[in-house]
Scaffold this motif. Structure first.
Motif, short mmCIF file in Angstrom:
data_model
loop_
_atom_site.label_atom_id
_atom_site.label_comp_id
_atom_site.label_asym_id
_atom_site.label_seq_id
_atom_site.Cartn_x
_atom_site.Cartn_y
_atom_site.Cartn_z
N GLN A 46 31.81 36.60 38.60
CA GLN A 46 30.55 36.46 37.87
C GLN A 46 29.85 37.81 37.75
O GLN A 46 29.36 38.17 36.68
CB GLN A 46 29.65 35.46 38.58
CG GLN A 46 28.34 35.19 37.86
CD GLN A 46 27.50 34.12 38.54
OE1 GLN A 46 27.68 33.82 39.73
NE2 GLN A 46 26.57 33.53 37.81
N ALA A 47 29.82 38.57 38.85
CA ALA A 47 29.15 39.87 38.83
C ALA A 47 29.83 40.84 37.88
O ALA A 47 29.18 41.69 37.25
CB ALA A 47 29.10 40.46 40.24
N GLU A 48 31.16 40.72 37.76
CA GLU A 48 31.91 41.62 36.90
C GLU A 48 32.10 41.06 35.50
O GLU A 48 32.82 41.62 34.67
CB GLU A 48 33.27 41.93 37.55
CG GLU A 48 33.12 42.66 38.86
CD GLU A 48 34.45 42.91 39.56
OE1 GLU A 48 35.46 43.12 38.86
OE2 GLU A 48 34.48 42.90 40.81
N GLN A 49 31.45 39.90 35.24
CA GLN A 49 31.44 39.28 33.92
C GLN A 49 32.86 39.00 33.41
O GLN A 49 33.18 39.25 32.24
CB GLN A 49 30.66 40.14 32.92
CG GLN A 49 29.19 40.32 33.31
CD GLN A 49 28.39 41.12 32.30
OE1 GLN A 49 28.90 42.05 31.70
NE2 GLN A 49 27.12 40.76 32.12
N VAL A 50 33.68 38.48 34.30
CA VAL A 50 35.03 38.05 33.94
C VAL A 50 35.01 36.53 33.86
O VAL A 50 34.86 35.84 34.87
CB VAL A 50 36.06 38.53 34.99
CG1 VAL A 50 37.46 38.02 34.63
CG2 VAL A 50 36.06 40.06 35.06
N ALA A 51 35.13 36.00 32.66
CA ALA A 51 34.95 34.56 32.44
C ALA A 51 36.26 33.80 32.27
O ALA A 51 36.29 32.59 32.46
CB ALA A 51 34.07 34.33 31.22
N ASN A 52 37.35 34.48 31.92
CA ASN A 52 38.63 33.79 31.66
C ASN A 52 39.40 33.60 32.97
O ASN A 52 40.54 34.03 33.13
CB ASN A 52 39.47 34.58 30.66
CG ASN A 52 39.78 36.00 31.12
OD1 ASN A 52 38.94 36.65 31.75
ND2 ASN A 52 40.98 36.48 30.80
N ILE A 53 38.74 32.90 33.92
CA ILE A 53 39.27 32.85 35.28
C ILE A 53 38.78 31.59 35.96
O ILE A 53 37.72 31.05 35.63
CB ILE A 53 38.79 34.12 36.05
CG1 ILE A 53 39.61 34.37 37.31
CG2 ILE A 53 37.30 34.04 36.37
CD1 ILE A 53 39.38 35.76 37.89
N GLU A 54 39.58 31.08 36.89
CA GLU A 54 39.14 29.98 37.75
C GLU A 54 39.76 30.15 39.13
O GLU A 54 40.84 30.74 39.27
CB GLU A 54 39.52 28.62 37.17
CG GLU A 54 41.01 28.35 37.08
CD GLU A 54 41.32 26.95 36.59
OE1 GLU A 54 40.69 26.00 37.09
OE2 GLU A 54 42.22 26.81 35.73
N PHE A 55 39.07 29.62 40.13
CA PHE A 55 39.56 29.67 41.51
C PHE A 55 39.59 28.26 42.06
O PHE A 55 38.64 27.49 41.89
CB PHE A 55 38.66 30.57 42.36
CG PHE A 55 38.72 32.02 41.97
CD1 PHE A 55 39.79 32.80 42.36
CD2 PHE A 55 37.71 32.59 41.20
CE1 PHE A 55 39.86 34.15 41.99
CE2 PHE A 55 37.77 33.93 40.83
CZ PHE A 55 38.85 34.71 41.23
N VAL A 56 40.68 27.92 42.74
CA VAL A 56 40.90 26.57 43.25
C VAL A 56 41.30 26.66 44.72
O VAL A 56 42.21 27.41 45.08
CB VAL A 56 42.00 25.85 42.45
CG1 VAL A 56 42.25 24.46 43.03
CG2 VAL A 56 41.62 25.76 40.98
N GLN A 57 40.60 25.88 45.55
CA GLN A 57 41.02 25.78 46.95
C GLN A 57 42.17 24.80 47.02
O GLN A 57 42.02 23.60 46.75
CB GLN A 57 39.87 25.31 47.83
CG GLN A 57 40.22 25.36 49.32
CD GLN A 57 39.09 24.85 50.20
OE1 GLN A 57 38.20 24.16 49.74
NE2 GLN A 57 39.15 25.16 51.49
N ALA A 58 43.35 25.29 47.37
CA ALA A 58 44.55 24.45 47.30
C ALA A 58 45.65 25.04 48.16
O ALA A 58 45.69 26.23 48.45
CB ALA A 58 45.04 24.35 45.85
#
Length: 284
Positions: free
Chosen positions: A96-108
Motif C-alpha cells: 500500500q505504501a509503495e502504491q503497488v495494487a496488482n498484488i494480493e497476499f494470502v495466509q496459506a
C-alpha cells in the motif's frame, strides 16, 4: 482472521511461523531484506519476468519479492502466500505504501492450498520452500498451479559448509557442546542443499529442465556491532541453540556471539559469506 488450513504435518510450522518466529521476522523485516539484498538483482535477472505474467511467490514473508515481481509484471498480478499473519501484515502495508495494487497476499500452507490449476506463469520463492514437512506433496501442489510451460525459480541455501554465516553463529554458541547437524531431509534452511534431492523432488512433481546454479554473495547482518548483535541474537536459530542452557550459560553464549560478531565486523558492517542455489525448472 481465520486459522489457515494446513497439512497436519505442518501444524508445528504454523505454530512457530504464525507465532514468535513470524513476529520476530515481521519486526525485523528491513534488517532481513538487507541481509539478502545482494541476491535480489541476480534473482530477478534469472526470473526474467515479463509484463502481464501471473506470479506466485511461495513463503513470501514480508512481501519484498512479491512487490518487486508485481512491479515487473504489471499489468499482470502477483500473489504471495505465507503462514505468518504478522509478516503478511507487513507485506500488505508495504504494498500500500509503495502504491503497488496488482498484488494480493494470502495466509496459506502452500503444501495443501487450492491454487487455481494452471493459474500462474511463474512461481518464485526467495528462501521460502525449505520448510515443508512433505516436500513431494508440496511441490506437486505448486507445480499444478503452473500453466504448461510455466517456470519456477527457487533460491535455497547450500550446505552449512558453504555458508560462513551459519558456521559463525553455530560455533560461537556451541559452548563446548557437540551440536549434531539436523537430518539433511528435515524441514529447515538447508533441507534442499543436496542437488540430487532437489532434482528428484521437482521431476517427481511434474517439472523438467531442472537446473541448479550456485550463487555466492555476502550476507549483511547489520551496519555496526550493536545493530548486528541485536538482529542476530534475536533470531529463532539462536534461541533454539540457547534453549537448553541455564541463565549463566546462556549469558556466556550471548557474550561469545557478541565477541564473534565484533571479530567479523568490516567497514561495511557484519558481512559474512553465503551460498545459495538458484533452482529453475519448467512444467511439462
Amino acid at each position: 482472521m481465520n486459522t489457515p488450513r494446513v497439512d497436519p504435518a505442518n501444524a508445528e510450522s504454523l505454530r512457530t511461523w504464525d507465532g514468535t518466529d513470524g513476529e520476530y521476522w515481521a519486526t525485523n523485516a528491513d534488517a532481513f531484506d538487507a541481509t539478502l539484498a545482494a541476491y535480489m538483482e541476480p534473482f530477478f535477472e534469472t526470473a526474467d519476468l515479463r509484463p502481464a505474467e501471473r506470479v506466485l511467490d511461495i513463503g513470501c514473508g514480508c512481501g519484498r519479492t512479491t512487490i518487486d515481481a508485481a512491479r515487473r509484471t504489471s499489468p499482470g498480478r502477483a500473489m504471495g502466500v505465507d503462514l505468518s499473519a504478522a509478516m503478511l501484515d507487513v507485506a500488505r502495508h508495504r504494498a500500500q505504501a509503495e502504491q503497488v495494487a496488482n498484488i494480493e497476499f494470502v495466509q496459506a500452507d502452500a503444501q495443501v492450498y487450492h491454487f487455481e490449476p494452471g493459474g500462474f506463469d511463474v512461481v518464485l520463492s526467495r528462501f521460502g520452500v525449505m520448510f515443508f514437512a512433505d516436500p513431494p506433496t508440496a511441490f506437486a501442489n505448486i507445480a499444478r498451479a503452473l500453466r504448461p510451460g510455466g517456470r519456477v525459480l527457487f533460491a535455497v541455501w547450500q550446505s552449512p559448509a558453504h555458508n560462513t554465516w551459519m558456521q559463525v553463529i553455530r560455533d560461537s554458541l556451541a559452548m563446548g557442546r557437540d551440536l549434531p547437524a539436523p537430518p539433511p531431509d528435515a524441514p529447515g534452511p538447508t533441507s534442499l542443499a543436496d542437488p540430487d534431492r532437489v532434482r528428484h523432488l521437482l521431476t517427481g512433481a511434474g517439472l523438467h529442465k531442472v537446473k541448479l546454479t550456485g550463487v555466492r554473495r555476502p550476507a549483511c547482518f547489520g551496519t555496526d556491532l550493536e545493530s548486528a548483535y541485536e538482529f542476530v541474537s534475536g533470531q529463532p536459530c539462536v534461541r533454539f541453540l540457547l534453549k537448553d542452557l541455564d541463565d549463566a550459560a546462556r549469558a556466556e553464549g550471548l557474550a561469545a556471539l557478541r565477541a564473534t560478531i565484533a571479530e567479523h565486523l568490516t567497514g561495511d558492517g557484519l558481512l559474512l559469506d553465503s551460498a545459495a542455489w538458484f533452482v529453475t525448472a519448467v512444467r511439462h
